[in-house]
Design a protein around this motif. Structure first.
Motif, PDB file in Angstrom:
ATOM      1  N   ARG A  90     -71.814 -27.898 -48.540  1.00  0.00           N
ATOM      2  CA  ARG A  90     -73.219 -27.545 -48.770  1.00  0.00           C
ATOM      3  C   ARG A  90     -73.354 -26.101 -49.259  1.00  0.00           C
ATOM      4  O   ARG A  90     -74.183 -25.802 -50.129  1.00  0.00           O
ATOM      5  CB  ARG A  90     -74.036 -27.770 -47.499  1.00  0.00           C
ATOM      6  N   ASN A  91     -72.524 -25.217 -48.726  1.00  0.00           N
ATOM      7  CA  ASN A  91     -72.559 -23.824 -49.186  1.00  0.00           C
ATOM      8  C   ASN A  91     -72.109 -23.700 -50.639  1.00  0.00           C
ATOM      9  O   ASN A  91     -72.671 -22.909 -51.403  1.00  0.00           O
ATOM     10  CB  ASN A  91     -71.716 -22.935 -48.276  1.00  0.00           C
ATOM     11  N   LEU A  92     -71.095 -24.480 -51.033  1.00  0.00           N
ATOM     12  CA  LEU A  92     -70.669 -24.474 -52.433  1.00  0.00           C
ATOM     13  C   LEU A  92     -71.798 -24.950 -53.341  1.00  0.00           C
ATOM     14  O   LEU A  92     -71.999 -24.412 -54.433  1.00  0.00           O
ATOM     15  CB  LEU A  92     -69.434 -25.347 -52.638  1.00  0.00           C
ATOM     16  N   LEU A  93     -72.534 -25.971 -52.907  1.00  0.00           N
ATOM     17  CA  LEU A  93     -73.667 -26.451 -53.687  1.00  0.00           C
ATOM     18  C   LEU A  93     -74.727 -25.359 -53.854  1.00  0.00           C
ATOM     19  O   LEU A  93     -75.284 -25.177 -54.937  1.00  0.00           O
ATOM     20  CB  LEU A  93     -74.295 -27.683 -53.028  1.00  0.00           C
ATOM     21  N   LYS A  94     -74.990 -24.641 -52.776  1.00  0.00           N
ATOM     22  CA  LYS A  94     -75.984 -23.560 -52.837  1.00  0.00           C
ATOM     23  C   LYS A  94     -75.526 -22.457 -53.799  1.00  0.00           C
ATOM     24  O   LYS A  94     -76.308 -21.976 -54.624  1.00  0.00           O
ATOM     25  CB  LYS A  94     -76.207 -22.959 -51.448  1.00  0.00           C
ATOM     26  N   ILE A  95     -74.269 -22.072 -53.686  1.00  0.00           N
ATOM     27  CA  ILE A  95     -73.732 -21.014 -54.546  1.00  0.00           C
ATOM     28  C   ILE A  95     -73.794 -21.437 -56.008  1.00  0.00           C
ATOM     29  O   ILE A  95     -74.214 -20.671 -56.879  1.00  0.00           O
ATOM     30  CB  ILE A  95     -72.282 -20.668 -54.134  1.00  0.00           C
ATOM     31  N   SER A  96     -73.403 -22.656 -56.282  1.00  0.00           N
ATOM     32  CA  SER A  96     -73.438 -23.179 -57.649  1.00  0.00           C
ATOM     33  C   SER A  96     -74.871 -23.208 -58.186  1.00  0.00           C
ATOM     34  O   SER A  96     -75.121 -22.838 -59.335  1.00  0.00           O
ATOM     35  CB  SER A  96     -72.834 -24.585 -57.686  1.00  0.00           C
ATOM     36  N   SER A  97     -75.804 -23.625 -57.360  1.00  0.00           N
ATOM     37  CA  SER A  97     -77.209 -23.663 -57.780  1.00  0.00           C
ATOM     38  C   SER A  97     -77.743 -22.270 -58.076  1.00  0.00           C
ATOM     39  O   SER A  97     -78.435 -22.059 -59.076  1.00  0.00           O
ATOM     40  CB  SER A  97     -78.068 -24.322 -56.702  1.00  0.00           C
ATOM     41  N   ILE A  98     -77.429 -21.320 -57.224  1.00  0.00           N
ATOM     42  CA  ILE A  98     -77.864 -19.935 -57.451  1.00  0.00           C
ATOM     43  C   ILE A  98     -77.266 -19.410 -58.744  1.00  0.00           C
ATOM     44  O   ILE A  98     -77.951 -18.801 -59.567  1.00  0.00           O
ATOM     45  CB  ILE A  98     -77.490 -19.039 -56.254  1.00  0.00           C
ATOM     46  N   LYS A  99     -75.998 -19.649 -58.943  1.00  0.00           N
ATOM     47  CA  LYS A  99     -75.303 -19.185 -60.145  1.00  0.00           C
ATOM     48  C   LYS A  99     -75.950 -19.751 -61.406  1.00  0.00           C
ATOM     49  O   LYS A  99     -76.096 -19.062 -62.401  1.00  0.00           O
ATOM     50  CB  LYS A  99     -73.828 -19.592 -60.068  1.00  0.00           C
ATOM     51  N   ASN A 100     -76.333 -21.011 -61.387  1.00  0.00           N
ATOM     52  CA  ASN A 100     -76.818 -21.671 -62.590  1.00  0.00           C
ATOM     53  C   ASN A 100     -78.321 -21.622 -62.786  1.00  0.00           C
ATOM     54  O   ASN A 100     -78.811 -22.029 -63.835  1.00  0.00           O
ATOM     55  CB  ASN A 100     -76.336 -23.123 -62.608  1.00  0.00           C
ATOM     56  N   THR A 101     -79.067 -21.126 -61.807  1.00  0.00           N
ATOM     57  CA  THR A 101     -80.524 -21.083 -61.959  1.00  0.00           C
ATOM     58  C   THR A 101     -81.095 -19.686 -61.759  1.00  0.00           C
ATOM     59  O   THR A 101     -81.749 -19.154 -62.642  1.00  0.00           O
ATOM     60  CB  THR A 101     -81.219 -22.043 -60.976  1.00  0.00           C
ATOM     61  N   VAL A 102     -80.837 -19.083 -60.638  1.00  0.00           N
ATOM     62  CA  VAL A 102     -81.480 -17.824 -60.280  1.00  0.00           C
ATOM     63  C   VAL A 102     -80.748 -16.614 -60.832  1.00  0.00           C
ATOM     64  O   VAL A 102     -81.337 -15.713 -61.417  1.00  0.00           O
ATOM     65  CB  VAL A 102     -81.574 -17.695 -58.735  1.00  0.00           C
ATOM     66  N   ASN A 103     -79.424 -16.573 -60.650  1.00  0.00           N
ATOM     67  CA  ASN A 103     -78.644 -15.382 -60.950  1.00  0.00           C
ATOM     68  C   ASN A 103     -77.440 -15.756 -61.803  1.00  0.00           C
ATOM     69  O   ASN A 103     -76.330 -15.866 -61.300  1.00  0.00           O
ATOM     70  CB  ASN A 103     -78.227 -14.716 -59.635  1.00  0.00           C
ATOM     71  N   LYS A 104     -77.648 -15.916 -63.080  1.00  0.00           N
ATOM     72  CA  LYS A 104     -76.563 -16.333 -63.966  1.00  0.00           C
ATOM     73  C   LYS A 104     -75.436 -15.310 -64.029  1.00  0.00           C
ATOM     74  O   LYS A 104     -74.314 -15.642 -64.334  1.00  0.00           O
ATOM     75  CB  LYS A 104     -77.094 -16.641 -65.351  1.00  0.00           C
ATOM     76  N   ASP A 105     -75.734 -14.042 -63.752  1.00  0.00           N
ATOM     77  CA  ASP A 105     -74.714 -13.004 -63.713  1.00  0.00           C
ATOM     78  C   ASP A 105     -74.442 -12.602 -62.270  1.00  0.00           C
ATOM     79  O   ASP A 105     -74.636 -11.469 -61.876  1.00  0.00           O
ATOM     80  CB  ASP A 105     -75.158 -11.760 -64.513  1.00  0.00           C
ATOM     81  N   LEU A 106     -74.019 -13.577 -61.473  1.00  0.00           N
ATOM     82  CA  LEU A 106     -73.742 -13.353 -60.058  1.00  0.00           C
ATOM     83  C   LEU A 106     -72.881 -12.112 -59.901  1.00  0.00           C
ATOM     84  O   LEU A 106     -71.829 -12.004 -60.500  1.00  0.00           O
ATOM     85  CB  LEU A 106     -73.036 -14.576 -59.464  1.00  0.00           C
ATOM     86  N   LYS A 107     -73.355 -11.157 -59.117  1.00  0.00           N
ATOM     87  CA  LYS A 107     -72.688  -9.856 -59.027  1.00  0.00           C
ATOM     88  C   LYS A 107     -72.234  -9.588 -57.609  1.00  0.00           C
ATOM     89  O   LYS A 107     -72.978  -9.822 -56.657  1.00  0.00           O
ATOM     90  CB  LYS A 107     -73.644  -8.761 -59.473  1.00  0.00           C
ATOM     91  N   ILE A 108     -71.013  -9.115 -57.481  1.00  0.00           N
ATOM     92  CA  ILE A 108     -70.488  -8.673 -56.191  1.00  0.00           C
ATOM     93  C   ILE A 108     -70.697  -7.164 -56.126  1.00  0.00           C
ATOM     94  O   ILE A 108     -70.276  -6.430 -56.993  1.00  0.00           O
ATOM     95  CB  ILE A 108     -68.996  -9.012 -56.055  1.00  0.00           C
ATOM     96  N   GLU A 109     -71.387  -6.735 -55.072  1.00  0.00           N
ATOM     97  CA  GLU A 109     -71.656  -5.310 -54.924  1.00  0.00           C
ATOM     98  C   GLU A 109     -71.012  -4.777 -53.650  1.00  0.00           C
ATOM     99  O   GLU A 109     -70.662  -5.517 -52.773  1.00  0.00           O
ATOM    100  CB  GLU A 109     -73.171  -5.074 -54.887  1.00  0.00           C
ATOM    101  N   ASP A 110     -70.899  -3.457 -53.594  1.00  0.00           N
ATOM    102  CA  ASP A 110     -70.301  -2.803 -52.421  1.00  0.00           C
ATOM    103  C   ASP A 110     -71.100  -3.059 -51.183  1.00  0.00           C
ATOM    104  O   ASP A 110     -72.241  -3.059 -51.118  1.00  0.00           O
ATOM    105  CB  ASP A 110     -70.209  -1.288 -52.625  1.00  0.00           C
TER     106      ASP A 110
END
Length: 110
Positions: A90-110
């Motif tokens: 379920r977490n993978l589904l959420k991450i994939s959805s966020i990546k493809n809809t809300v935040n296409k440039d998913l960023k890892i920050e400090d």
């Protein structure tokens, strides 16, 4: 226990792979694999079909996601994530959805 490379991308990794799920699973069964994993690129579109076909063929499905991420570090530009259980799935589904809809440039920050 025999395993296939867990970093398999399927036909659902557009422009990255032409590996068809039906062919992949039939070959895994033919070779006697007990488990099989996929990690498609930035999406989870083939997971339900993959899971169903694996269960039908008595193969343990291992579900993953190859995720592109933006970072200030040049050596980190993608992650391979795998579900350990249903909650992880379920977490993978959420991450994939966020990546493809809300935040296409998913960023890892400090």
């Amino acid at each position: 226990m025999k395993f296939v490379n867990l970093y398999l991308q399927t036909e659902y990794s557009l422009l990255a792979s032409t590996l068809k799920l039906n062919h992949l699973i039939s070959k895994a069964k033919e070779y006697g694999y007990e488990a099989l994993g996929i990690a498609d690129h930035n999406n989870m579109h083939g997971v339900v079909k993959f899971y169903s076909k694996c269960v039908e063929n008595n193969i343990k499905p291992i579900i993953g996601l190859h995720l592109d991420v933006a970072s200030d570090f040049s050596y980190l530009n993608s992650l391979l994530l795998y579900a350990k259980n249903n909650n992880g799935y379920r977490n993978l589904l959420k991450i994939s959805s966020i990546k493809n809809t809300v935040n296409k440039d998913l960023k890892i920050e400090d």
